[in-house]
Design an enzyme around this catalytic site. Structure first.
Site, PDB file in Angstrom:
ATOM      1  N   CYS A 107       0.856  -1.183   0.000  1.00 45.75           N
ATOM      2  CA  CYS A 107       0.000   0.000   0.000  1.00 45.75           C
ATOM      3  C   CYS A 107       0.891   1.232   0.000  1.00 45.75           C
ATOM      4  CB  CYS A 107      -0.892  -0.016   1.242  1.00 45.75           C
ATOM      5  SG  CYS A 107      -2.001   1.398   1.353  1.00 45.75           S
ATOM      6  N   HIS A 149      -9.137  -3.876  -1.642  1.00 39.45           N
ATOM      7  CA  HIS A 149      -8.125  -3.095  -0.919  1.00 39.45           C
ATOM      8  C   HIS A 149      -8.445  -1.597  -1.015  1.00 39.45           C
ATOM      9  CE1 HIS A 149      -3.744  -2.170   0.149  1.00 39.45           C
ATOM     10  NE2 HIS A 149      -4.214  -1.015  -0.283  1.00 39.45           N
ATOM     11  N   GLU A 150      -8.739  -1.130  -2.236  1.00 37.91           N
ATOM     12  CA  GLU A 150      -9.004   0.311  -2.417  1.00 37.91           C
ATOM     13  C   GLU A 150     -10.296   0.726  -1.715  1.00 37.91           C
ATOM     14  OE1 GLU A 150      -6.613   2.036  -3.284  1.00 37.91           O
ATOM     15  OE2 GLU A 150      -5.463   0.355  -4.080  1.00 37.91           O
ATOM     16  N   HIS A 153     -10.080   1.433   1.939  1.00 44.44           N
ATOM     17  CA  HIS A 153      -9.590   2.772   2.295  1.00 44.44           C
ATOM     18  C   HIS A 153     -10.748   3.748   2.548  1.00 44.44           C
ATOM     19  CE1 HIS A 153      -5.233   2.596   1.926  1.00 44.44           C
ATOM     20  NE2 HIS A 153      -5.304   1.992   0.763  1.00 44.44           N
TER      21      HIS A 153
HETATM   22 NI    NI Z   1      -3.665   1.048  -0.107  1.00 40.46          NI
END
Ligand code: NI
Length: 183
Positions: A107, A149-150, A153
């Site tokens: 990341c 994953h995105e 966030h």
């Molecule tokens: Ni990330």
């Protein structure tokens, strides 16, 4: 276009829920997307979420190139595993199968580290493009991983929080040694 500063783990913007986008006509939004794409490419990332550049709104950019998908997939199999450069606004993820898959993640907000993360392997995601058009796709493999994953966030979650075995949180520069010992 401008390369924006990337917030790193510990900055409060990475730990809170980002807000839905309602004003698609906002010219600042277009500028932000251009900057995010440039910032992501400059940093050699597969994806970037708006909170990573200090904007707490529900917007991600990503790409899942064939080079990062599992080798040995047929052309039709590879379709769900890859995605062109995509701008996704207000995304929603639906898990299609309880099966999970482990993979190494990195990341841009956690520089220098890699971690082994188990995630659902087969998802559907929906959202909107920058022009307000609907996007709906099935994703598997690396494509499913990068989208999850995105989108994490946007809910204030960094990948180490998804890890169940912190012995698999390692420095990227030690990967070779780790693999020698564990493979
Ligand atoms: Ni990330």
């Amino acid at each position: 276009m401008t390369i924006r500063k990337i917030a790193r783990m510990g900055h409060p913007v990475l730990g809170k829920r980002a807000q839905e986008i309602t004003d698609f006509a906002d010219p600042e939004l277009r500028r932000l997307v251009e900057d995010m794409v440039e910032t992501m490419i400059d940093a050699n990332g597969a994806g970037l979420a708006a909170p990573q550049v200090h904007e707490a709104i529900r917007l991600v950019v990503f790409q899942a190139a064939i080079g990062r998908a599992d080798p040995g997939l047929s052309e039709s199999e590879a379709f769900d595993h890859t995605a062109p450069l995509t701008v996704l606004v207000n995304p929603v993820i639906e898990v299609l199968s309880p099966a999970t898959e482990g993979g190494w993640e990195g990341c841009l907000s956690v520089p220098g580290l890699r971690g082994w993360v188990e995630r659902p392997a087969h998802i559907r995601y929906r959202g909107m493009g920058l022009d307000g058009s609907k996007i709906e796709r099935i994703a598997k493999g690396f494509h499913a991983r990068v989208v999850q994953h995105e989108c994490d966030h946007l809910d204030g979650i960094l990948y180490p929080q998804r890890m169940t075995d912190l012995t698999k949180l390692i420095f990227e520069s030690e990967t070779k040694h780790w693999l020698e010992q564990n493979d």
